[in-house]
Design a protein around this motif. Structure first.
Motif, PDB file in Angstrom:
ATOM      1  N   UNK A 206       4.653   3.790   0.014  1.00 51.20           N
ATOM      2  CA  UNK A 206       5.723   4.021   0.404  1.00 51.20           C
ATOM      3  C   UNK A 206       6.636   5.641   0.913  1.00 51.20           C
ATOM      4  N   UNK A 207       6.647   5.022   1.904  1.00 46.82           N
ATOM      5  CA  UNK A 207       6.996   6.383   2.870  1.00 46.82           C
ATOM      6  C   UNK A 207       8.721   6.805   2.756  1.00 46.82           C
ATOM      7  N   UNK A 208       9.366   5.061   2.480  1.00 50.31           N
ATOM      8  CA  UNK A 208      10.895   5.649   1.855  1.00 50.31           C
ATOM      9  C   UNK A 208      11.501   4.302   2.109  1.00 50.31           C
ATOM     10  N   UNK A 209      11.801   4.625   0.902  1.00 51.49           N
ATOM     11  CA  UNK A 209      12.945   3.394  -0.228  1.00 51.49           C
ATOM     12  C   UNK A 209      14.514   3.392  -0.593  1.00 51.49           C
ATOM     13  N   UNK A 210      15.118   3.151  -0.081  1.00 50.67           N
ATOM     14  CA  UNK A 210      17.089   3.176  -0.467  1.00 50.67           C
ATOM     15  C   UNK A 210      16.908   2.340  -1.263  1.00 50.67           C
ATOM     16  N   UNK A 211      17.564   2.306  -1.952  1.00 53.81           N
ATOM     17  CA  UNK A 211      18.097   1.715  -3.733  1.00 53.81           C
ATOM     18  C   UNK A 211      19.345   1.262  -3.714  1.00 53.81           C
ATOM     19  N   UNK A 212      19.597  -0.324  -4.261  1.00 61.21           N
ATOM     20  CA  UNK A 212      20.993  -0.381  -4.476  1.00 61.21           C
ATOM     21  C   UNK A 212      20.837  -1.040  -5.423  1.00 61.21           C
ATOM     22  N   UNK A 213      21.436  -0.237  -6.403  1.00 61.44           N
ATOM     23  CA  UNK A 213      21.606  -0.090  -7.447  1.00 61.44           C
ATOM     24  C   UNK A 213      23.292  -0.553  -8.606  1.00 61.44           C
ATOM     25  N   UNK A 214      24.245  -0.586  -7.527  1.00 59.90           N
ATOM     26  CA  UNK A 214      25.466  -0.794  -7.622  1.00 59.90           C
ATOM     27  C   UNK A 214      25.749  -2.366  -7.292  1.00 59.90           C
TER      28      UNK A 214
END
Length: 215
Positions: A206-214
């Motif tokens: 995985x080169x880049x991973x954006x999380x959305x934990x909200x």
């Protein structure tokens, strides 16, 4: 081991530099996804092999690896091993794909793959699909370029076995290669399974991973 999902999948993109790349790198994941999400749209792109027996193999193979899916496959005619010399054509092909789809998931080669065609396509994918989850699959080969993956998709034993069977069944043109056998495919899947607390697994970079934990 933390397990994260991507939610409901409606559309995925799978790309390979050569016919059989997608099936070798992510065939078990495709089988798993297509069985879990009937009617899933799969847009597949292969850069080389168009108009040859390899294209015929690829069409039959991906149909088997994507059961019940709405499969669209395009196979182009870039010369094998020459992607850097045909960069503009490859880039245009990827951009054409991007203009026609908004996938929930992208399956592509790894950016650090030792093969110049795999590596080049991987770099194109991460720029064309900037806001998507791009998983870089691995292909075992003599270069010894396997690394430490960041993500794993566990495979049920029957899925791992079916992947090996389908690879043998649908790509007769590759069976003369010394590394192309059931033992190699299952062996790597077993190692990745050990690393992910499963019997078998496929692994991805995985080169880049954006999380959305909200939410």
């Amino acid at each position: 081991m933390i397990r994260l999902g991507a939610g409901r999948l409606n559309r995925i993109v799978a790309v390979g530099a050569h016919c059989d790349d997608i099936a070798i790198g992510a065939g078990g994941t495709l089988l798993t996804l297509c069985r879990a999400h009937p009617g899933l749209r799969v847009d597949a792109l292969v850069l080389s092999g168009g108009g040859s027996e390899r294209e015929q193999e690829e069409r039959a193979a991906l149909a088997a690896f994507c059961p019940g899916a709405d499969l669209g496959l395009t196979v182009h005619k870039l010369p094998d091993g020459r992607l850097p010399a045909h960069w503009d054509e490859a880039k245009g092909t990827v951009e054409e794909l991007r203009a026609t789809t908004e996938p929930d998931l992208v399956l592509a080669p790894r950016t650090d793959d030792a093969h110049q065609d795999h590596r080049g396509l991987a770099k194109l994918m991460t720029t064309a699909f900037r806001d998507h989850l791009v998983l870089g699959y691995e292909i075992v080969k003599w270069d010894g370029d396997l690394g430490r993956p960041a993500a794993y998709q566990p495979l049920a034993p029957e899925i791992a076995e079916e992947k090996g069977r389908l690879l043998q069944e649908h790509y007769p043109s590759q069976q003369h290669r010394p590394w192309y056998d059931r033992e190699a495919f299952l062996g790597l899947a077993r190692i990745r399974g050990i690393e992910s607390n499963a019997r078998y697994a496929e692994a991805f970079a995985v080169t880049k991973l954006t999380l959305d934990l909200g939410e």
